[in-house]
Scaffold this motif. Structure first.
Motif, PDB file in Angstrom:
ATOM      1  N   HIS A 116       0.795  -1.355   0.120  1.00 27.77           N
ATOM      2  CA  HIS A 116      -0.048  -0.087   0.085  1.00 27.77           C
ATOM      3  C   HIS A 116       0.817   1.117  -0.061  1.00 27.77           C
ATOM      4  N   HIS A 145       5.069   0.458   0.034  1.00 26.79           N
ATOM      5  CA  HIS A 145       5.792  -0.498   0.552  1.00 26.79           C
ATOM      6  C   HIS A 145       4.745  -1.755   0.928  1.00 26.79           C
ATOM      7  N   HIS A 155       3.318  -5.256   3.560  1.00 27.30           N
ATOM      8  CA  HIS A 155       3.405  -5.504   4.952  1.00 27.30           C
ATOM      9  C   HIS A 155       2.896  -7.027   4.898  1.00 27.30           C
ATOM     10  N   GLU A 173      -0.198  -3.955  11.276  1.00 27.79           N
ATOM     11  CA  GLU A 173       0.576  -3.523   9.998  1.00 27.79           C
ATOM     12  C   GLU A 173       2.170  -4.194  10.353  1.00 27.79           C
TER      13      GLU A 173
HETATM   14 ZN   LIG Z   1       2.523   0.723   5.645  1.00 29.44          ZN
END
Ligand SMILES: [Zn+2]
Ligand SMILES: Nc1nc2c(c(=O)[nH]1)N=C([C@H](O)[C@H](O)COP(=O)(O)OP(=O)(O)OP(=O)(O)O)CN2
Length: 146
Positions: free
Chosen positions: A27, A41, A43, A130
């Motif tokens: 996201h 990036h 997660h 996250e």
């Molecule tokens: Zn993030």
């Protein structure tokens, strides 16, 4: 690794289940002041969904754990969250896939599907982690239910 501690939300329903799931997704938060989060990036999200109810279905489930996972995992795993229209909707308070908004969107998806089941359980909490140090929780208000 699944984190085993979650905040509890008091209720008077007979049954409660919790489903943990992991999903990998990317996201970005395209706001001027979002700092490093402006860059794409990824997660490994940890998601915990809490479902409650007084009645079980004919299988003895509040909701099948496997089905609950599919509703979320199938749609978002290995995707760019910003590509999904629900993260660019005027219905969300901010149109970006922040941890808070992801939790709210997952709640809405799960509750809409639960409303179509015979025993109609309720989703009381969605926790989205996250990173090892950052998570958000969405809990619906009474008026959020159909
Ligand atoms: Zn993030
Ligand atoms: N309220 C929110 N704040 C931030 C969000 C968010 O979704 N809601 N997201 C981010 C970033 O996208 C990032 O995923 C998390 O940032 P952060 O917790 O700072 O991550 P670190 O691993 O660098 O944190 P450490 O404290 O070093 O563990 C930022 N803010």
């Amino acid at each position: 690794m699944i984190y085993s501690y979650y905040p509890q939300w008091p209720h008077n329903y007979r049954y409660e289940l919790n489903k943990d799931m992991h999903l990998s997704a990317a996201h970005y938060i395209p706001s001027e002041d979002a700092g490093k989060c402006r860059r794409v990036h990824g997660h490994t999200y940890t998601i915990n969904v809490t479902v409650v109810g007084d009645e079980l279905n004919r299988n003895g489930f509040l909701i099948d754990f496997t089905v609950l996972k599919k509703w979320i995992h199938k749609r978002y795993d290995h995707t760019l969250l910003n590509d999904h229209p629900e993260f660019a909707s005027e219905e969300t308070e901010a149109a970006y896939p922040t941890t808070e908004v992801v939790a709210q969107v997952i709640w809405k998806t799960v509750q809409q599907k639960l409303d179509e089941t015979s025993n109609k359980p309720k989703c009381l909490q969605v926790l989205v982690r996250e990173t090892p140090t950052s998570y958000a929780v969405f809990r619906p208000k009474e008026g959020d239910f159909a």
